[in-house]
Design a protein around this motif. Structure first.
Motif, PDB file in Angstrom:
ATOM      1  N   MET A   1       0.485  36.037  99.553  1.00 23.85           N
ATOM      2  CA  MET A   1       0.242  36.217  98.125  1.00 23.85           C
ATOM      3  C   MET A   1      -0.468  37.545  97.932  1.00 23.85           C
ATOM      4  N   VAL A   2       0.065  38.377  97.034  1.00 19.45           N
ATOM      5  CA  VAL A   2      -0.515  39.681  96.749  1.00 19.45           C
ATOM      6  C   VAL A   2      -1.259  39.570  95.426  1.00 19.45           C
ATOM      7  N   LYS A   3      -2.557  39.825  95.435  1.00 17.49           N
ATOM      8  CA  LYS A   3      -3.368  39.728  94.228  1.00 17.49           C
ATOM      9  C   LYS A   3      -3.058  40.884  93.288  1.00 17.49           C
ATOM     10  N   GLY A   4      -3.215  40.637  92.000  1.00 17.37           N
ATOM     11  CA  GLY A   4      -3.025  41.688  91.010  1.00 17.37           C
ATOM     12  C   GLY A   4      -4.201  42.638  90.988  1.00 17.37           C
ATOM     13  N   LYS A   5      -3.924  43.901  90.676  1.00 17.65           N
ATOM     14  CA  LYS A   5      -4.970  44.908  90.626  1.00 17.65           C
ATOM     15  C   LYS A   5      -5.392  45.156  89.190  1.00 17.65           C
ATOM     16  N   VAL A   6      -6.640  45.548  88.996  1.00 15.37           N
ATOM     17  CA  VAL A   6      -7.146  45.895  87.669  1.00 15.37           C
ATOM     18  C   VAL A   6      -6.750  47.341  87.385  1.00 15.37           C
ATOM     19  N   LYS A   7      -6.088  47.547  86.254  1.00 14.87           N
ATOM     20  CA  LYS A   7      -5.633  48.882  85.863  1.00 14.87           C
ATOM     21  C   LYS A   7      -6.252  49.223  84.506  1.00 14.87           C
ATOM     22  N   ARG A   8      -6.468  50.517  84.267  1.00 14.48           N
ATOM     23  CA  ARG A   8      -7.051  50.959  82.999  1.00 14.48           C
ATOM     24  C   ARG A   8      -6.133  51.955  82.335  1.00 14.48           C
TER      25      ARG A   8
ATOM     26  N   ARG B   1      -9.673  53.268  77.434  1.00 10.09           N
ATOM     27  CA  ARG B   1     -10.777  52.297  77.411  1.00 10.09           C
ATOM     28  C   ARG B   1     -10.293  50.868  77.545  1.00 10.09           C
ATOM     29  N   TYR B   2      -8.990  50.655  77.582  1.00 12.02           N
ATOM     30  CA  TYR B   2      -8.428  49.306  77.702  1.00 12.02           C
ATOM     31  C   TYR B   2      -8.189  48.968  79.162  1.00 12.02           C
ATOM     32  N   GLU B   3      -8.460  47.731  79.489  1.00 12.51           N
ATOM     33  CA  GLU B   3      -8.349  47.276  80.857  1.00 12.51           C
ATOM     34  C   GLU B   3      -7.350  46.135  80.918  1.00 12.51           C
ATOM     35  N   GLY B   4      -6.504  46.157  81.925  1.00 11.74           N
ATOM     36  CA  GLY B   4      -5.522  45.099  82.121  1.00 11.74           C
ATOM     37  C   GLY B   4      -5.412  44.770  83.594  1.00 11.74           C
ATOM     38  N   LYS B   5      -4.467  43.899  83.923  1.00  9.36           N
ATOM     39  CA  LYS B   5      -4.312  43.466  85.301  1.00  9.36           C
ATOM     40  C   LYS B   5      -2.821  43.340  85.610  1.00  9.36           C
TER      41      LYS B   5
END
Length: 95
Positions: free
Chosen positions: A58-65, A68-72
């Motif tokens: 299982m590959v975890k999702g990364k936090v991306k920006r 100023r908005y942050e997503g995954k």
């Protein structure tokens, strides 16, 4: 019965996966709910080859920006399929 094309989502085309193809190992993104037996049967049916071993992770999702908005990015399941000696998947040849 689940359609094999629903289990195998797409192949992984990266530098690491291209080097592992020399060792008869192919990498795919698969459905999160699929187990190793279902993945093996799907690969054998779609590509008409004999599978020796299936390894999954299982590959975890990364936090991306974006500013100023942050997503995954979404989590996904990766399968590394080892084929029997002398077998090849023709789709990958020439990459």
């Amino acid at each position: 019965m689940v359609n094999p094309r629903d289990i195998i989502i797409k192949p992984v085309v990266s530098e690491k996966s291209m080097y592992s193809m020399e060792e008869n190992k192919y990498t795919f993104i698969v459905d999160k709910r699929a187990n190793k037996i279902q993945i093996k049967k799907a690969i054998e049916e779609i590509f008409n080859v004999k599978v020796e071993k299936v390894r999954t992770s299982m590959v975890k999702g990364k936090v991306k920006r974006m500013g100023r908005y942050e997503g995954k990015t979404p989590e996904r399941k990766k399968a590394i399929v080892t084929l029997k000696q002398g077998e090849q998947i023709q789709v990958f040849e020439g990459l």
